[in-house]
Design a protein around this motif. Sequence first.
Motif, PDB file in Angstrom:
ATOM      1  N   UNK A 138      -3.956 -15.864   2.083  1.00 62.04           N
ATOM      2  CA  UNK A 138      -3.190 -14.628   2.261  1.00 62.04           C
ATOM      3  C   UNK A 138      -3.814 -13.625   3.228  1.00 62.04           C
ATOM      4  N   UNK A 139      -5.081 -13.854   3.618  1.00 55.86           N
ATOM      5  CA  UNK A 139      -5.743 -12.920   4.536  1.00 55.86           C
ATOM      6  C   UNK A 139      -5.748 -13.426   5.972  1.00 55.86           C
ATOM      7  N   UNK A 140      -5.209 -14.617   6.205  1.00 58.34           N
ATOM      8  CA  UNK A 140      -5.489 -15.322   7.463  1.00 58.34           C
ATOM      9  C   UNK A 140      -4.246 -15.489   8.331  1.00 58.34           C
ATOM     10  N   UNK A 141      -4.417 -15.260   9.614  1.00 60.04           N
ATOM     11  CA  UNK A 141      -3.292 -15.358  10.544  1.00 60.04           C
ATOM     12  C   UNK A 141      -3.276 -16.688  11.307  1.00 60.04           C
ATOM     13  N   UNK A 316      -3.161  -7.313  10.123  1.00 55.62           N
ATOM     14  CA  UNK A 316      -1.730  -7.006  10.232  1.00 55.62           C
ATOM     15  C   UNK A 316      -0.911  -8.300  10.275  1.00 55.62           C
ATOM     16  N   UNK A 317       0.162  -8.357   9.519  1.00 58.00           N
ATOM     17  CA  UNK A 317       1.007  -9.555   9.553  1.00 58.00           C
ATOM     18  C   UNK A 317       0.675 -10.562   8.464  1.00 58.00           C
ATOM     19  N   UNK A 318      -0.353 -10.274   7.641  1.00 61.23           N
ATOM     20  CA  UNK A 318      -0.685 -11.193   6.540  1.00 61.23           C
ATOM     21  C   UNK A 318      -0.316 -10.535   5.204  1.00 61.23           C
ATOM     22  N   UNK A 319      -0.038 -11.334   4.164  1.00 67.42           N
ATOM     23  CA  UNK A 319       0.320 -10.748   2.865  1.00 67.42           C
ATOM     24  C   UNK A 319      -0.779  -9.842   2.300  1.00 67.42           C
ATOM     25  N   UNK A 320      -2.049 -10.207   2.500  1.00 63.76           N
ATOM     26  CA  UNK A 320      -3.135  -9.420   1.887  1.00 63.76           C
ATOM     27  C   UNK A 320      -3.197  -8.005   2.442  1.00 63.76           C
ATOM     28  N   UNK A 321      -2.776  -7.831   3.686  1.00 65.67           N
ATOM     29  CA  UNK A 321      -2.836  -6.491   4.288  1.00 65.67           C
ATOM     30  C   UNK A 321      -1.935  -5.523   3.537  1.00 65.67           C
ATOM     31  N   UNK A 322      -0.899  -6.075   2.879  1.00 65.06           N
ATOM     32  CA  UNK A 322       0.049  -5.198   2.159  1.00 65.06           C
ATOM     33  C   UNK A 322      -0.264  -5.124   0.669  1.00 65.06           C
ATOM     34  N   UNK A 323      -1.318  -5.813   0.214  1.00 66.96           N
ATOM     35  CA  UNK A 323      -1.615  -5.823  -1.227  1.00 66.96           C
ATOM     36  C   UNK A 323      -2.102  -4.455  -1.687  1.00 66.96           C
ATOM     37  N   UNK A 324      -1.811  -4.116  -2.958  1.00 69.27           N
ATOM     38  CA  UNK A 324      -2.317  -2.833  -3.476  1.00 69.27           C
ATOM     39  C   UNK A 324      -3.822  -2.918  -3.716  1.00 69.27           C
ATOM     40  N   UNK A 325      -4.410  -1.772  -4.037  1.00 69.96           N
ATOM     41  CA  UNK A 325      -5.841  -1.682  -4.387  1.00 69.96           C
ATOM     42  C   UNK A 325      -6.766  -2.216  -3.300  1.00 69.96           C
TER      43      UNK A 325
END
Length: 400
Positions: A138-141, A316-325
Amino acid sequence: MAQKFLEAGYEICTLTEKPDIVIVNTCTVTNIADRKSRHMLRKVKEENKNAIVVAVGCYVQVASEKVNKIEEIDLSIGNVEKRDIVNIVENYIKEKEKITEIADINQEKEFLEFGSITFSEKTRATIKIQDGCNNFCTYCLIPYARGRIRSRKKENIIDEVTKIAQKGIKEIVITGIHIASYGKDFENNYKLIDLLEDLNKIEGIQRIRLGSLEPTIITEEFAIRLSKLEKICNQFHLSLQSGCDETLKRMNRKYTCDEFREVTKILRKYFKDVNLTTDIIVGFPGETDAEFNKTFEFLKEIKFYKMHIFKYSPREGTPAAKMPNQVDGNIKEQRSQKLIKLSDQNQLWYNQKYIGKPVEVLFEEEKDGIWSGYTKNYIKVNFKSSKNLENQLVTVKIFH
Ligand code: SF4
């Protein structure tokens, strides 16, 4: 790419030698890599006003609109088109014709074959065996920039390694984006272990080192077959990323800590003096103190020789960038320091085991009369000698 230009009759030179064409192979692995790529593109044009500046690679692939807005670039070429880089650049020179579309890398089915590398390396050559990744951590493009798994044909790999061996190079490093996936796109069930068995037979090559490996590939059967290959180096880089199951799950990694522990046991069983190294991300979104402590305890238990510690930075563009906390920068720094200290302690402990013992070293380079090289399990050794030891395998005794 340099090889393709060489074959077409061009000369490769440095930036200070006033090149006519500058190829900037961009990276997009982090937001910082994007920034560095933009900076490099502007800098080379500023310093080489008359040169044609060409942006190639992953940043172009995932952000072509942004790249095309950079005024200093004459041409931009994606990861699919770069196979024709010489033609594209020559068309631009002759006709001022630019390519306007970047192909969808996800549709790419074939490994992009650039041919054998015939220059630069003297003692250790890297051999790329596959491209792309299907894992989507989830952190990787990378899967977006490199597309799906494409494995290189075994004949081409064997041919390249044979040529490298004929040049006198003794060590090869097997690399790719996700080498554990090698062969998954083949229909004939030919896998990484089959390839390694074939490479082990090539005369002249004395060491085969594996690049970063996903732990899930290591089963007892894999380790048994691998341990029978005398050229395989007893050093494995297993990308762990976190020693906490909850964090691993949010990262979309495909193993648990228990499974990873099992893998290290298997490797330690079949490879004497095995050197295990890893990558760890600290401060992944939602990583609490308790989660970090689990990672710390796990790392203490596994005792890697060396750990590369990365502070999570949102891509930017990965799911982890939008994760809370998202984790505060100071906390990331503290966690990183704690793990760096642990890594240094482990390295010292491991190195001390060799004091007074003989080790075989492949020497690579000399500085001020001191030769440096690596053991089979990747311990760096310095040795004072007035002889030319380049590319020599020599047994030396460790003093400190
Ligand atoms: S396995 Fe590696 S390359 Fe593939 S998505 Fe995960 S981190 Fe990225």
